[in-house]
Write a protein that holds these residues in place. Structure first.
Motif, PDB file in Angstrom:
ATOM      1  N   VAL A 103       0.888  -1.216   0.028  1.00 31.97           N
ATOM      2  CA  VAL A 103       0.084  -0.055   0.157  1.00 31.97           C
ATOM      3  C   VAL A 103       1.038   1.418   0.017  1.00 31.97           C
ATOM      4  CG1 VAL A 103      -2.019  -1.242   1.277  1.00 31.97           C
ATOM      5  CG2 VAL A 103      -0.202   0.102   2.572  1.00 31.97           C
ATOM      6  N   GLU A 104       0.320   2.251  -0.676  1.00 31.50           N
ATOM      7  CA  GLU A 104       1.005   3.481  -0.549  1.00 31.50           C
ATOM      8  C   GLU A 104       0.165   4.523  -0.254  1.00 31.50           C
ATOM      9  OE1 GLU A 104       4.168   4.758  -3.452  1.00 31.50           O
ATOM     10  OE2 GLU A 104       2.448   5.888  -4.428  1.00 31.50           O
ATOM     11  N   VAL A 105       0.403   5.360   0.569  1.00 35.78           N
ATOM     12  CA  VAL A 105      -0.549   6.622   1.009  1.00 35.78           C
ATOM     13  C   VAL A 105       0.075   7.733   0.457  1.00 35.78           C
ATOM     14  CG1 VAL A 105      -1.845   7.910   2.802  1.00 35.78           C
ATOM     15  CG2 VAL A 105      -1.305   5.538   3.048  1.00 35.78           C
ATOM     16  N   ALA A 106      -0.668   8.686  -0.293  1.00 34.07           N
ATOM     17  CA  ALA A 106      -0.398   9.828  -0.834  1.00 34.07           C
ATOM     18  C   ALA A 106      -0.828  11.128  -0.252  1.00 34.07           C
ATOM     19  CB  ALA A 106      -0.483  10.009  -2.310  1.00 34.07           C
ATOM     20  N   LEU A 107      -0.353  12.170   0.130  1.00 32.89           N
ATOM     21  CA  LEU A 107      -0.737  13.532   0.440  1.00 32.89           C
ATOM     22  C   LEU A 107      -0.763  14.379  -0.566  1.00 32.89           C
ATOM     23  CD1 LEU A 107      -1.808  15.096   2.849  1.00 32.89           C
ATOM     24  CD2 LEU A 107       0.394  15.536   3.505  1.00 32.89           C
ATOM     25  N   PHE A 108      -1.706  15.068  -1.051  1.00 34.97           N
ATOM     26  CA  PHE A 108      -1.748  15.961  -2.294  1.00 34.97           C
ATOM     27  C   PHE A 108      -1.079  15.261  -3.342  1.00 34.97           C
ATOM     28  CE2 PHE A 108      -2.104  18.897   1.394  1.00 34.97           C
ATOM     29  CZ  PHE A 108      -3.372  19.524   0.982  1.00 34.97           C
ATOM     30  N   ASP A 109      -1.349  13.939  -3.596  1.00 37.68           N
ATOM     31  CA  ASP A 109      -0.892  12.940  -4.714  1.00 37.68           C
ATOM     32  C   ASP A 109       0.743  12.964  -4.518  1.00 37.68           C
ATOM     33  OD1 ASP A 109      -3.472  12.829  -5.866  1.00 37.68           O
ATOM     34  OD2 ASP A 109      -3.154  14.618  -6.964  1.00 37.68           O
ATOM     35  N   ARG A 110       1.375  12.965  -3.490  1.00 36.76           N
ATOM     36  CA  ARG A 110       2.888  12.942  -3.181  1.00 36.76           C
ATOM     37  C   ARG A 110       2.998  11.774  -2.271  1.00 36.76           C
ATOM     38  NH1 ARG A 110       7.835  15.597  -3.854  1.00 36.76           N
ATOM     39  NH2 ARG A 110       9.123  14.954  -2.141  1.00 36.76           N
ATOM     40  N   PRO A 111       3.648  10.518  -2.606  1.00 34.03           N
ATOM     41  CA  PRO A 111       3.679   9.472  -1.739  1.00 34.03           C
ATOM     42  C   PRO A 111       4.491  10.068  -0.481  1.00 34.03           C
ATOM     43  CG  PRO A 111       4.488   9.064  -3.930  1.00 34.03           C
ATOM     44  CD  PRO A 111       4.126  10.380  -3.868  1.00 34.03           C
ATOM     45  N   VAL A 112       3.818   9.556   0.914  1.00 35.49           N
ATOM     46  CA  VAL A 112       4.299   9.829   2.149  1.00 35.49           C
ATOM     47  C   VAL A 112       4.392   8.707   3.027  1.00 35.49           C
ATOM     48  CG1 VAL A 112       3.416  12.403   2.010  1.00 35.49           C
ATOM     49  CG2 VAL A 112       1.939  10.554   3.005  1.00 35.49           C
ATOM     50  N   ALA A 113       3.911   7.609   2.479  1.00 39.73           N
ATOM     51  CA  ALA A 113       3.812   6.342   3.554  1.00 39.73           C
ATOM     52  C   ALA A 113       3.721   5.284   2.670  1.00 39.73           C
ATOM     53  CB  ALA A 113       2.781   6.593   4.543  1.00 39.73           C
ATOM     54  N   GLY A 114       4.071   4.024   3.088  1.00 39.30           N
ATOM     55  CA  GLY A 114       3.979   2.655   2.502  1.00 39.30           C
ATOM     56  C   GLY A 114       4.178   1.569   3.334  1.00 39.30           C
ATOM     57  N   GLY A 115       3.810   0.282   3.007  1.00 35.84           N
ATOM     58  CA  GLY A 115       3.727  -0.916   3.908  1.00 35.84           C
ATOM     59  C   GLY A 115       3.542  -2.267   2.976  1.00 35.84           C
ATOM     60  N   ARG A 116       3.637  -3.283   3.596  1.00 35.14           N
ATOM     61  CA  ARG A 116       3.530  -4.225   2.988  1.00 35.14           C
ATOM     62  C   ARG A 116       3.092  -5.543   3.618  1.00 35.14           C
ATOM     63  NH1 ARG A 116       9.913  -4.826   0.295  1.00 35.14           N
ATOM     64  NH2 ARG A 116       9.526  -3.016  -0.997  1.00 35.14           N
ATOM     65  N   VAL A 117       2.312  -6.484   3.027  1.00 33.96           N
ATOM     66  CA  VAL A 117       1.698  -7.593   3.648  1.00 33.96           C
ATOM     67  C   VAL A 117       1.921  -9.116   2.808  1.00 33.96           C
ATOM     68  CG1 VAL A 117      -0.547  -7.271   2.636  1.00 33.96           C
ATOM     69  CG2 VAL A 117      -0.280  -8.523   4.912  1.00 33.96           C
TER      70      VAL A 117
END
Length: 190
Positions: A103-117
């Motif tokens: 997963v990737e989380v974007a703030l104002f379309d700029r990636p700011v976080a991520g993780g895996r499972v």
């Protein structure tokens, strides 16, 4: 719920997969004190334990150098909030990859976080949860979003138990969300 000891042969390789470990022979993931043995020069030994003092004593006697420590957390998918509650101006992207889902989380379309499972035999391992400097101040919110998204993915694929390998600060933030510390992971190199 199966204990981390009983499921180590399943969650250990899943943890290696989310870390993109290409050569499984380059490391050993062992339950301490049950499985520790010799370690090859240049390889890594992860001792998963509830007794860090004894594990460190063993490593010192074997002349191993500690290279890191992490916390192994566990949660039941039934007990977690698996609905991502998105902070304002954020978007979530879920990406199925060959060895794991991300997963990737974007703030104002700029990636700011991520993780895996990685889902395997009724359980899932989450890891690599990170929040970039642009997301500082929203760290707990972004981690909660990633946990919900990754946990839902795991649940949909039949995982009842989730494991999360985290640093101590991240583990402290996860405790109020339904995660329990079950062991510590000490990493050593020869």
């Amino acid at each position: 719920m199966t204990s981390w000891h009983e499921s180590l042969s399943t969650w250990g390789p899943a943890w290696a997969a989310i870390r993109d470990l290409e050569d499984p022979a380059a490391e050993q993931i062992l339950a301490w004190p049950v499985g520790a043995g010799a370690i090859a020069e240049g390889s890594v030994m992860h001792l998963v334990t509830e007794d860090t003092a004894a594990a460190r004593e063993f490593a010192a006697a074997a002349r191993l150098t500690e290279t890191g420590a992490a916390v192994l957390l566990s949660a039941s998918t039934d007990e977690l909030d698996l609905v991502p509650h998105m902070p304002p101006n954020t978007n979530l992207a879920e990406v199925p990859l060959e060895n794991y889902d991300a997963v990737e989380v974007a703030l104002f379309d700029r990636p700011v976080a991520g993780g895996r499972v990685k889902v395997a035999d009724g359980l899932a391992v989450l890891g690599g949860l990170h929040v970039d400097p642009e997301g500082e101040g929203m760290q707990a919110e972004l981690e909660t979003v990633m946990i919900a998204s990754l946990g839902e993915e795991a649940f949909l694929h039949g995982a009842d138990v989730l494991y999360l390998v985290a640093g101590s600060a991240q583990a402290a933030r996860m405790a109020p969300l339904g995660w329990t510390q079950v062991a510590e992971i000490l990493s050593f190199k020869k």
